[in-house]
Design a protein around this motif. Structure first.
Motif, PDB file in Angstrom:
ATOM      1  N   ALA A  97      -4.222  10.141 -11.343  1.00  0.00           N
ATOM      2  CA  ALA A  97      -3.737  10.167  -9.965  1.00  0.00           C
ATOM      3  C   ALA A  97      -3.758   8.752  -9.418  1.00  0.00           C
ATOM      4  O   ALA A  97      -4.698   7.992  -9.672  1.00  0.00           O
ATOM      5  CB  ALA A  97      -4.609  11.074  -9.102  1.00  0.00           C
ATOM      6  N   GLU A  98      -2.728   8.388  -8.676  1.00  0.00           N
ATOM      7  CA  GLU A  98      -2.654   7.062  -8.081  1.00  0.00           C
ATOM      8  C   GLU A  98      -2.091   7.169  -6.672  1.00  0.00           C
ATOM      9  O   GLU A  98      -1.168   7.951  -6.415  1.00  0.00           O
ATOM     10  CB  GLU A  98      -1.756   6.146  -8.912  1.00  0.00           C
ATOM     11  CG  GLU A  98      -1.664   4.726  -8.352  1.00  0.00           C
ATOM     12  CD  GLU A  98      -0.754   3.828  -9.180  1.00  0.00           C
ATOM     13  OE1 GLU A  98      -0.916   2.598  -9.121  1.00  0.00           O
ATOM     14  OE2 GLU A  98       0.136   4.367  -9.876  1.00  0.00           O
ATOM     15  N   VAL A  99      -2.649   6.388  -5.769  1.00  0.00           N
ATOM     16  CA  VAL A  99      -2.120   6.303  -4.411  1.00  0.00           C
ATOM     17  C   VAL A  99      -1.923   4.834  -4.076  1.00  0.00           C
ATOM     18  O   VAL A  99      -2.767   3.988  -4.390  1.00  0.00           O
ATOM     19  CB  VAL A  99      -3.055   6.989  -3.383  1.00  0.00           C
ATOM     20  CG1 VAL A  99      -4.444   6.377  -3.371  1.00  0.00           C
ATOM     21  CG2 VAL A  99      -2.431   6.964  -1.997  1.00  0.00           C
ATOM     22  N   VAL A 100      -0.766   4.531  -3.481  1.00  0.00           N
ATOM     23  CA  VAL A 100      -0.436   3.168  -3.054  1.00  0.00           C
ATOM     24  C   VAL A 100      -0.079   3.235  -1.578  1.00  0.00           C
ATOM     25  O   VAL A 100       0.686   4.109  -1.155  1.00  0.00           O
ATOM     26  CB  VAL A 100       0.762   2.596  -3.846  1.00  0.00           C
ATOM     27  CG1 VAL A 100       0.931   1.107  -3.550  1.00  0.00           C
ATOM     28  CG2 VAL A 100       0.613   2.844  -5.337  1.00  0.00           C
ATOM     29  N   VAL A 101      -0.617   2.318  -0.775  1.00  0.00           N
ATOM     30  CA  VAL A 101      -0.347   2.301   0.664  1.00  0.00           C
ATOM     31  C   VAL A 101       0.129   0.924   1.089  1.00  0.00           C
ATOM     32  O   VAL A 101      -0.159  -0.081   0.445  1.00  0.00           O
ATOM     33  CB  VAL A 101      -1.602   2.698   1.478  1.00  0.00           C
ATOM     34  CG1 VAL A 101      -1.967   4.155   1.246  1.00  0.00           C
ATOM     35  CG2 VAL A 101      -2.779   1.788   1.127  1.00  0.00           C
ATOM     36  N   THR A 102       0.881   0.898   2.189  1.00  0.00           N
ATOM     37  CA  THR A 102       1.396  -0.373   2.709  1.00  0.00           C
ATOM     38  C   THR A 102       0.421  -1.048   3.662  1.00  0.00           C
ATOM     39  O   THR A 102       0.701  -2.140   4.150  1.00  0.00           O
ATOM     40  CB  THR A 102       2.735  -0.139   3.427  1.00  0.00           C
ATOM     41  OG1 THR A 102       2.545   0.822   4.476  1.00  0.00           O
ATOM     42  CG2 THR A 102       3.795   0.365   2.458  1.00  0.00           C
ATOM     43  N   ASP A 103      -0.720  -0.416   3.924  1.00  0.00           N
ATOM     44  CA  ASP A 103      -1.775  -1.006   4.746  1.00  0.00           C
ATOM     45  C   ASP A 103      -3.059  -1.015   3.928  1.00  0.00           C
ATOM     46  O   ASP A 103      -3.740   0.013   3.819  1.00  0.00           O
ATOM     47  CB  ASP A 103      -1.960  -0.192   6.035  1.00  0.00           C
ATOM     48  CG  ASP A 103      -3.001  -0.797   6.964  1.00  0.00           C
ATOM     49  OD1 ASP A 103      -3.746  -1.700   6.525  1.00  0.00           O
ATOM     50  OD2 ASP A 103      -3.089  -0.355   8.129  1.00  0.00           O
ATOM     51  N   PRO A 104      -3.406  -2.144   3.303  1.00  0.00           N
ATOM     52  CA  PRO A 104      -4.588  -2.187   2.430  1.00  0.00           C
ATOM     53  C   PRO A 104      -5.867  -1.713   3.092  1.00  0.00           C
ATOM     54  O   PRO A 104      -6.746  -1.164   2.428  1.00  0.00           O
ATOM     55  CB  PRO A 104      -4.672  -3.666   2.043  1.00  0.00           C
ATOM     56  CG  PRO A 104      -3.262  -4.158   2.131  1.00  0.00           C
ATOM     57  CD  PRO A 104      -2.675  -3.424   3.312  1.00  0.00           C
TER      58      PRO A 104
END
Length: 317
Positions: free
Chosen positions: A15-22
């Motif tokens: 599972a991986e999650v990427v966000v535009t707000d670190p």
């Protein structure tokens, strides 16, 4: 736009999650983990305490199921209806007969150590799935009658549903852009990085980022799913089998495509189509094109076929 990502094992995959707000990555991970824990408790056929396991125990009787299992069951039955049974949740017994009777990591460990499945079966001819139409389901009341002898495997559609739900939940809670990737089932929500989310594709999702066959851009509220026969494989009955079962035969789908990637409006729809394409074999490109689904199909010999709408290939250096 700066992004931050974290990956971890879940649901027998990565599972991986990427966000535009670190700064919101930690909360995004918590939300994704909560969503995955809920879907696992509702839908896992490998857990004796899951709701779907209890549903099997009450086969033949009408029972009311929880909201999440009802949503997952509705998604699985819709997939079966839209594909005329090419994707069918009643393949549970067929999958077990092929030896896939436990979490895949445990199955792999058992085979490496020379142990047999916990429920060994004779190597007789596979039995076709009973058929999704035999499951009586009232989605409004969440009432289900599962006939005796029918075993469900929500499998891929439940994982795809988790990607859809998690991406929406994370964006709604945090407001930033998000991409959720569950073993090649991807969903985005909210603002995207410049140029879109760059997605690396390959036969093995775990290695695609390092050694991609090609890359594509996924945009806001986009979805993409890949189904393949190269990663979840094992020896059973003197032959190599894989996890995508043809409900019409009860056996592993014939090997025409090793990987199929499809873009759609939701991850559930994308996964439904990519799985159906593997089962269909040679007829898959036409089937996808008639449904106006952009797709990339990689044959077992390495040939690549795309359908209208799939972006131009960007080969890795």
């Amino acid at each position: 736009m700066t992004t931050a990502a974290r990956a971890f094992p879940a649901l027998s995959t990565t599972a991986e999650v990427v966000v535009t707000d670190p700064g919101r990555l930690g909360t995004a991970v918590d939300l994704l983990e909560a969503e995955l824990a809920a879907i696992d408790l509702a839908c896992s056929r490998f857990r004796a305490d899951s709701e779907i396991s209890r549903l099997h125990e009450t086969a033949g009787r009408q029972v009311r199921v929880g909201a999440l299992l009802a949503e997952a069951l509705a998604a699985a039955l819709r997939a079966a209806r839209l594909t005329d049974g090419l994707v069918d949740p009643t393949v549970g017994a067929a999958v077990r007969a092929l030896g896939y009777d436990r979490d895949f990591a445990l199955l792999t460990d058992a085979l490496v150590s020379g142990k047999q499945p916990s429920n060994p079966v004779s190597h007789s001819r596979p039995v076709p799935a009973p058929g999704w139409h035999r499951v009586l389901f009232d989605p409004a009341q969440r009432l289900v009658v599962l006939p005796r002898g029918v075993h469900l495997d929500l499998g891929a559609t439940a994982k795809a549903l988790a990607a859809d739900r998690a991406a929406r939940r994370i964006h709604a809670s945090l407001g930033c852009g998000v991409l959720v990737n569950l073993g090649g089932d991807l969903r985005t929500a909210g603002p995207e990085p410049a140029g879109g989310w760059q997605i690396a594709l390959g036969d093995d999702h775990a290695e695609a980022v390092v050694r991609p066959d090609t890359t594509v851009a996924l945009h806001r509220d986009g979805a993409l799913a890949s189904s393949g026969t190269t990663r979840r494989r094992w020896r059973h009955g003197g032959r190599t089998v894989h996890h995508i079962v043809d409900p019409r035969t009860g056996d592993a789908a014939e090997p025409r495509w090793r990987t199929v990637s499809v873009a759609a409006k939701s991850t559930v729809d994308a996964n439904t189509a990519s799985t159906a394409a593997v089962v269909l074999g040679e007829d898959a490109p036409g089937w996808l094109a008639r449904r106006r689904l952009p797709a990339r199909l990689v044959g077992v010999g390495g040939d690549v076929v795309t359908t209208p709408g799939w972006p131009c290939e960007r080969k890795a250096a």
